[in-house]
Design an enzyme around this catalytic site. Structure first.
Site, PDB file in Angstrom:
ATOM      1  N   GLN A  81       0.837  -1.195   0.000  1.00 34.00           N
ATOM      2  CA  GLN A  81       0.000   0.000   0.000  1.00 34.00           C
ATOM      3  C   GLN A  81       0.872   1.245   0.000  1.00 34.00           C
ATOM      4  O   GLN A  81       1.679   1.418   0.912  1.00 34.00           O
ATOM      5  CB  GLN A  81      -0.873  -0.036   1.264  1.00 34.00           C
ATOM      6  CG  GLN A  81      -1.772   1.163   1.452  1.00 34.00           C
ATOM      7  CD  GLN A  81      -2.145   1.352   2.918  1.00 34.00           C
ATOM      8  OE1 GLN A  81      -1.300   1.631   3.758  1.00 34.00           O
ATOM      9  NE2 GLN A  81      -3.415   1.180   3.229  1.00 34.00           N
TER      10      GLN A  81
ATOM     11  N   SER B 279       1.188   6.578   2.923  1.00 27.99           N
ATOM     12  CA  SER B 279       1.930   7.569   3.721  1.00 27.99           C
ATOM     13  C   SER B 279       3.200   8.031   3.016  1.00 27.99           C
ATOM     14  O   SER B 279       3.807   7.287   2.238  1.00 27.99           O
ATOM     15  CB  SER B 279       2.324   6.956   5.070  1.00 27.99           C
ATOM     16  OG  SER B 279       1.179   6.595   5.791  1.00 27.99           O
TER      17      SER B 279
ATOM     18  N   SER C 140       4.576  -1.525   4.026  1.00 31.83           N
ATOM     19  CA  SER C 140       4.858  -2.890   4.482  1.00 31.83           C
ATOM     20  C   SER C 140       4.787  -3.826   3.285  1.00 31.83           C
ATOM     21  O   SER C 140       4.011  -3.600   2.356  1.00 31.83           O
ATOM     22  CB  SER C 140       3.868  -3.309   5.567  1.00 31.83           C
ATOM     23  OG  SER C 140       2.595  -2.815   5.304  1.00 31.83           O
TER      24      SER C 140
ATOM     25  N   GLU D 222     -10.605  -0.722   8.340  1.00 33.43           N
ATOM     26  CA  GLU D 222      -9.288  -1.195   8.771  1.00 33.43           C
ATOM     27  C   GLU D 222      -9.076  -0.893  10.256  1.00 33.43           C
ATOM     28  O   GLU D 222      -8.614  -1.732  11.008  1.00 33.43           O
ATOM     29  CB  GLU D 222      -8.193  -0.520   7.942  1.00 33.43           C
ATOM     30  CG  GLU D 222      -6.796  -0.964   8.353  1.00 33.43           C
ATOM     31  CD  GLU D 222      -5.684  -0.016   7.881  1.00 33.43           C
ATOM     32  OE1 GLU D 222      -4.602  -0.506   7.624  1.00 33.43           O
ATOM     33  OE2 GLU D 222      -5.918   1.200   7.800  1.00 33.43           O
TER      34      GLU D 222
END
Lengths: 356, 397
Positions: free
Chosen positions: B124, B127, B159, B242
């Site tokens: 993903q 950020s 991650s 989430e």
């Protein structure tokens, strides 16, 4: 599956809250705190059926559940209402019914709101000072500390064997001495027994346990109401009060205090509901949930009471806004029927992870 | 108050229990969840409807109607016997639901099946160093050049970027639009030239995250989910979900049961730790909190099942309270073990395969990640309690 209050329960809650909004505002509570009585409040609640909640229908009551009692207790805590609810409407009917004896007359009087039954359990939970209850034959000797519902007609007394006895307030051997505490919204007394006639209603410790459990859940619910009210008052104050040309509630230092209170308090509501439900419906979980709920609400309310007072700044410390009545109600609830550390120890024993 | 799910669900629960009794030995062990055993287990779970339940059959899922009670029963039973409940990762938990909601037919066909079968691993790209809590301030640029987006910038906390096949990525495609309206949601292959992944070692000693750099990365124009400038809405379609699932109460319950066992078996000066009244009281305090969170979760579930029931703040507080609780719980295990609580990696005195220290640190990460505790408190106070927002700084003239 439905985890929450039924429509009838929401109606009960709204009715009791509406009555208390009108009849037990802070100014009325102050009159009681200054030595007045609670007769009109209790009479009004009796018209709503509050003392009859847990009295079976056969004895003139409504025969509702512990969860319903918890709902009412929450309303009373929110309004810091001075009433004999805990002893008279919650613990006494539970003990009388569980004892299996014939107490029709007393139960009918409780349901009608004409009989008040106080509770002296402290010595059976943790004996302090030189208090001790002894029963020889049918005569009671010794003394109890911090019995609640000071103006009762009779008292439900537990001795150190967890046997339950009824005594009359008018017995010539009974001396009642008012014990002033920080909590002026309810009164406690010292009871000294000098050859008082004691009617033993139960020698079965499970009757004592059931009475204690429901008392603890009702206290936890009262605490929930009081703490929620403090949070609501703090949020309202923080929205109105301006410093540095902005509402103090726009400062993160202040709003985060409110968020922390809300985050800790919100699960408490579900916990109180479950604890009330479990007492009637989930016998395996009822006792341990009652212990955890009593202890957890005490801890969260201690945090909320302190923090909500801080949010009010200097005004929170004064008698002008009266926030201290809620602060002290939470404080008294924390100690009544077992302080958190002792109640958690009971929870550990109940799980069998440690011996008594 | 009615806590029963009804006979249909009792039957379903016993089916799950039977499945686990017959098949648990096939579940992958340990942390290697990318290997063949994990993929085979995933396939078996999908065939039986125990994971990817509601993903349509034509995209490789089980194709069941959404049923949150069944999902909960599955989660409870797998957690009880501590058996791996299927592949996770952000592709399955975040991208697939996003595509089902906002993706084109082609995107659904191309990506969902390989993703849920564990053939296609995603990372993903949200950020950035300059866009953490203020995610919408992100600045990774995407400029259209003919039929391709050209991407330049940097992501952080990506991650699994080091093993990911593809990335779903938020980019600034409309630099002149207001910040929430200038973002697009792109999908691209991690083997595209111009991508550099640098592992970011965290306090656990492992590189669970990465920094990911983009230099003139060219991505076909059609690999966008939603329209240009709609990326913020696309990403937010599932972000709230989430947060709620980061620290569920049933795993907290499993962990506190394990902690009780640990304190019964470990000793200090020959006495069981559970018999120490100070440690025991700390344990009981946490047990109260776990219990409160379990009932809070029942209320959340009930409000979903019974439209019209007021959930209060029960949903809004789960991330804040759940992650803090887990951190405290793992921390108590470390405290009661004394020096043994410090054991890590290959230490022969390691307890619980090192999980207490690992989770203690991991949950500190989760207190920060997915919207920090401070951001959660802003949300609770502003949206939950209706408190005034922080005034915006006026630009210096």
């Amino acid at each position: 599956m439905q985890f929450g209050l039924s429509e009838e329960q929401i109606l009960l809650r709204d009715n009791v809250n509406r009555f208390l909004d009108d009849n037990s505002p802070l100014d009325r509570v102050r009159l009681y705190a200054d030595g007045g009585d609670d007769a009109d409040i209790w009479a009004g609640l009796a018209e709503l059926g509050v003392p009859a909640l847990l009295v079976p229908e056969e004895q003139g009551g409504i025969g509702l559940s512990p969860l319903d009692a918890a709902i009412v207790a929450e309303c009373l805590g929110a309004h810091i209402a001075p009433t004999p609810f805990l002893g008279t409407a919650v613990m006494a009917p539970t003990a009388l019914v569980a004892s299996g004896g014939d107490h029709d007359e007393l139960l009918a009087g409780i349901a009608a709101g004409t009989q008040r039954v106080g509770v002296a359990f402290s010595e059976a939970i943790k004996r302090r000072n030189d208090a001790r209850v002894e029963v020889r034959g049918e005569r009671m000797f010794g003394k109890s500390l911090f019995a609640f519902d000071a103006e009762a007609d009779s008292y439900l007394v537990a001795d150190q064997h967890k046997h339950l006895h009824l005594i009359s307030a008018s017995d010539p051997g009974l001396k009642r001495t008012h014990l002033t505490t920080v909590d002026k919204t309810r009164r406690t007394v010292e009871l000294t027994y000098d050859n008082v006639e004691a009617q033993c209603i139960s020698t079965d410790s499970s009757v004592f346990d059931a009475t204690l459990d429901i008392g603890r859940v009702a206290i936890a619910a009262d605490t929930l109401g009081a703490a929620q009210s403090m949070l609501d008052q703090a949020v309202e104050y923080a929205k109105q009060r301006e410093q540095f040309n902005r509402p103090i509630g726009s400062f993160q230092a202040v709003k985060h205090m409110c968020a922390e209170m809300a985050a800790q308090l919100e699960p408490c509501r579900s916990m109180v509901w479950f604890a009330g439900h479990a007492l009637a419906e989930l016998p395996d979980e009822g006792r341990i949930t009652a212990c955890h709920t009593k202890a957890h609400l005490a801890e969260v309310a201690q945090f909320v009471a302190k923090t909500a007072t801080e949010v009010h700044g200097g005004m929170g410390f004064t008698d002008l806004v009266g926030l201290h009545y809620w602060f002290k109600r939470c404080g008294a609830n924390r100690q009544w029927l077992g302080a958190p550390e002792f109640v958690r120890q009971e929870a550990a024993v109940l799980q069998g992870i440690v011996s008594d | 108050m009615d806590l029963s799910f009804g006979p249909e669900y009792d039957t379903f629960r016993s089916e799950v229990v039977t499945f686990l009794a017959n098949n648990a030995d096939k579940a992958p062990q340990g942390n290697d969840l990318r290997g063949q055993a994990a993929k085979d287990w995933q396939k078996l779970l999908i065939e039986n409807g125990y994971t990817c339940r509601t993903i349509p059959k034509k995209f490789g899922g089980y194709g069941a109607e959404p049923d949150i009670i069944k999902s909960r029963i599955i989660a409870e039973e797998f957690s009880k016997v501590r058996v791996h409940s299927g592949l996770g990762g952000q592709g399955i938990s975040m991208l697939v639901p996003t595509l089902l909601e906002m993706g084109t037919q082609e995107q659904k066909e191309q990506f969902i099946r390989p993703t849920i079968m564990g053939e296609m691993v995603w990372c993903q790209g949200y950020s950035e160093p300059g866009a953490g809590s203020d995610l919408a301030a992100l600045s990774t640029a995407a400029v259209l050049d003919g039929d391709e987006w050209v991407i330049n910038g940097q992501k952080i906390w990506t991650s699994t970027a080091h093993i990911a096949d593809w990335i779903f990525c938020l980019v600034r495609s409309e630099p002149d639009a207001p910040k929430h309206k200038g973002i697009s949601f792109l999908l691209f292959d991690m083997k595209t030239p111009g991508i550099e992944v640098r592992p970011l070692v965290d306090m656990t000693g492992h590189a669970n995250f990465n920094e990911t750099f983009f230099t003139d990365v060219r991505v076909p124009k059609h690999q966008i989910v939603g329209e240009r400038g709609q990326g913020w809405q696309v990403a937010n379609a599932i972000l709230g979900h989430e947060r709620e699932t980061l620290a569920p109460a049933n795993t907290a319950q499993t962990r506190i049961n394990a902690l009780v066992d640990l304190m019964k078996s470990e000793t200090a000066d020959g006495a069981r730790l559970i018999d120490n009244p100070v440690y025991r009281d700390r344990l009981m305090k946490l047990q109260s909190k776990v219990m409160a969170m379990r009932f809070n979760e029942l209320r959340v579930l009930s409000a979903r099942l019974n439209p019209g029931q007021d959930p209060g703040l029960s949903r809004m507080i789960t991330k804040l309270e759940g992650t803090e609780l887990r951190h405290d719980l793992e921390g108590l295990a470390i405290d009661v073990m004394g020096e043994i609580g410090l054991a890590y990696e290959d230490n022969p005195y390691l307890r619980g395969s090192g999980s207490w220290q690992r989770e203690y640190m991991f949950y500190l990460g989760l207190i920060i990640g997915g919207g920090t505790s401070q951001i959660q408190k802003n949300i609770i106070s502003e949206r939950g309690l209706g408190m005034p927002r922080e005034p915006k700084f006026e630009k210096a003239s």
